[in-house]
Motif scaffolding. Sequence first.
Motif, PDB file in Angstrom:
ATOM      1  N   LEU A   1       9.850   3.073  -4.112  1.00  0.00           N
ATOM      2  CA  LEU A   1       8.717   2.930  -3.185  1.00  0.00           C
ATOM      3  C   LEU A   1       8.150   4.320  -2.966  1.00  0.00           C
ATOM      4  N   SER A   2       6.846   4.414  -2.708  1.00  0.00           N
ATOM      5  CA  SER A   2       6.253   5.748  -2.587  1.00  0.00           C
ATOM      6  C   SER A   2       6.390   6.304  -1.168  1.00  0.00           C
ATOM      7  N   SER A   3       6.718   7.589  -1.109  1.00  0.00           N
ATOM      8  CA  SER A   3       6.888   8.243   0.198  1.00  0.00           C
ATOM      9  C   SER A   3       5.572   8.342   0.968  1.00  0.00           C
ATOM     10  N   LYS A   4       4.438   8.126   0.283  1.00  0.00           N
ATOM     11  CA  LYS A   4       3.184   8.204   1.047  1.00  0.00           C
ATOM     12  C   LYS A   4       3.115   7.082   2.089  1.00  0.00           C
ATOM     13  N   TYR A   5       3.934   6.054   1.930  1.00  0.00           N
ATOM     14  CA  TYR A   5       3.936   4.959   2.908  1.00  0.00           C
ATOM     15  C   TYR A   5       4.908   5.187   4.069  1.00  0.00           C
ATOM     16  N   PHE A   6       5.502   6.372   4.147  1.00  0.00           N
ATOM     17  CA  PHE A   6       6.313   6.721   5.326  1.00  0.00           C
ATOM     18  C   PHE A   6       5.422   6.900   6.555  1.00  0.00           C
ATOM     19  N   TYR A   7       4.143   7.221   6.296  1.00  0.00           N
ATOM     20  CA  TYR A   7       3.305   7.771   7.372  1.00  0.00           C
ATOM     21  C   TYR A   7       2.421   6.742   8.080  1.00  0.00           C
ATOM     22  N   ASP A   8       2.985   6.053   9.056  1.00  0.00           N
ATOM     23  CA  ASP A   8       2.151   5.325  10.023  1.00  0.00           C
ATOM     24  C   ASP A   8       2.361   6.051  11.360  1.00  0.00           C
ATOM     25  N   LYS A   9       2.009   5.416  12.463  1.00  0.00           N
ATOM     26  CA  LYS A   9       2.135   6.101  13.749  1.00  0.00           C
ATOM     27  C   LYS A   9       3.581   6.586  13.989  1.00  0.00           C
ATOM     28  N   LYS A  10       4.530   5.675  13.720  1.00  0.00           N
ATOM     29  CA  LYS A  10       5.932   6.033  13.944  1.00  0.00           C
ATOM     30  C   LYS A  10       6.382   7.104  12.932  1.00  0.00           C
ATOM     31  N   GLY A  11       5.936   6.935  11.670  1.00  0.00           N
ATOM     32  CA  GLY A  11       6.303   7.896  10.624  1.00  0.00           C
ATOM     33  C   GLY A  11       5.732   9.285  10.914  1.00  0.00           C
ATOM     34  N   ASP A  12       4.500   9.314  11.419  1.00  0.00           N
ATOM     35  CA  ASP A  12       3.895  10.609  11.776  1.00  0.00           C
ATOM     36  C   ASP A  12       4.725  11.306  12.843  1.00  0.00           C
ATOM     37  N   LYS A  13       5.164  10.516  13.824  1.00  0.00           N
ATOM     38  CA  LYS A  13       5.951  11.073  14.927  1.00  0.00           C
ATOM     39  C   LYS A  13       7.300  11.579  14.382  1.00  0.00           C
TER      40      LYS A  13
END
Length: 322
Positions: A28-40
Amino acid sequence: MIKTNPNLLNTSFKKEVFEGLTSFPKHLSSKYFYDKKGDKLFQDIMAMPGYYLTDCEFQILSTHTETIGELFRDRENGLDLIELGAGDGKKTKVLLKYMVENNFNFTYKPIDISENAVEMLSSNLSEEMPRLTVDAEVGEYFEVLERLKGFNKRKKVIMFLGSNIGNLKHPKAIDFLSKLKDAMLPEDLLFMGFDQKKNPQTILNAYNDETGITAAFNKNVLTRINRELGGNFQVEKFKHWEMYDPENGTAKSFLVATEAMEVTVEAINQTVNFDQWETIHTEISQKYDDKIVSWLAAESGLEIETSFTDEKEYYKNYLFRK
Ligand code: AVI
C-alpha cells in the motif's frame, strides 16, 4: 482561497488499494497515511527526539538563512517560492521571515496533498506574517508539476524539504526530478532535503519509536481503508515492522499480520486473505550520500550548485539548477 482538484484521491485510493491488496507480496502506498489523523501523527513524529530529520533540517535553515535567502533573491523581478509538500511550514518559516524582513519581492506558494495541512498553514501564516503574500494549493506533486510550467513569468524557486523524496524509489525519484527540471527555466532553482546514510541504529530508532507513534502512523492506512472504503481490518492484529539496509540506504516499513485472517473491503468488492506473518509493504524512506544525489541529479538533467549540512552531518539540503 485554496485551490483543490476535485477528482483527486478517492478514485486513485480505491484503485491503488485494489492493486496493492491483490498483489503478491501485498503493498500500500505511504501517501495514504496522510488524512487528518495521519497529519497529526506525522506532526508528533517530527516532534519525537529520535526523528532527527526535522531538527537537522531546521538547524541547516537556521544556520544558513542569509546565504540561502540571498541565493534565492532576484532583485529585479522578484520570485515565486513554491514549496511542495509544505506540511506545517515550521522549517520554511525561518526563511520566510528572513525574506519578509529583508524586503524580498516574492509570493510563497505552498502545495500539499493534505487539504487540512494547507488550510492550517495558510491561516497560521496570515496571523504570524501578515506582510507575506501566500497563494496556497492542494494537489498531488506530479499533477501540480504540470501546472508549474505556466509559472514562467519570473524566477521560480522550488523547495521540497523533509527528505520527502526518500518516499520514492530511485526510478520514481528520477522521474519526479526530471519533471521538475522540465518545469524549470535556467534561472530557476530547486532546493531539496536529503536524509543521509548514517549509523544504521540511528535510522532504525527514528522509524521504530517505543511510544508507538510511528506504528500508529503506519497503521493509519488500514484505518483509512476501513473508514473510506468500507474495510474491516482489525488494525490491532497488525504489527509495525521496520528494516534498514545499510548497503543501499533503504529503510522499509511493513505491516505484518500476526494471525491468519480474512479482510473484506466493500468499495473494491474484495475479500483479501492473509496468512499468519504475511506482510503489507507500506513505505520506503531512502537515505542518501553525495554519490547517490549526484547520480540522481545527472540522470535527471540537473546540476548541484551547492549543499548545506548540519553539525552531525546527518542531513543535507542541496541546491540544484538545470
Ligand atoms: C514524509 N517522510 C519523508 C517521512 C519519512 O521519514 O519517510 C515519513 C515517515 N514515516 C515514518 N516516519 C516518518
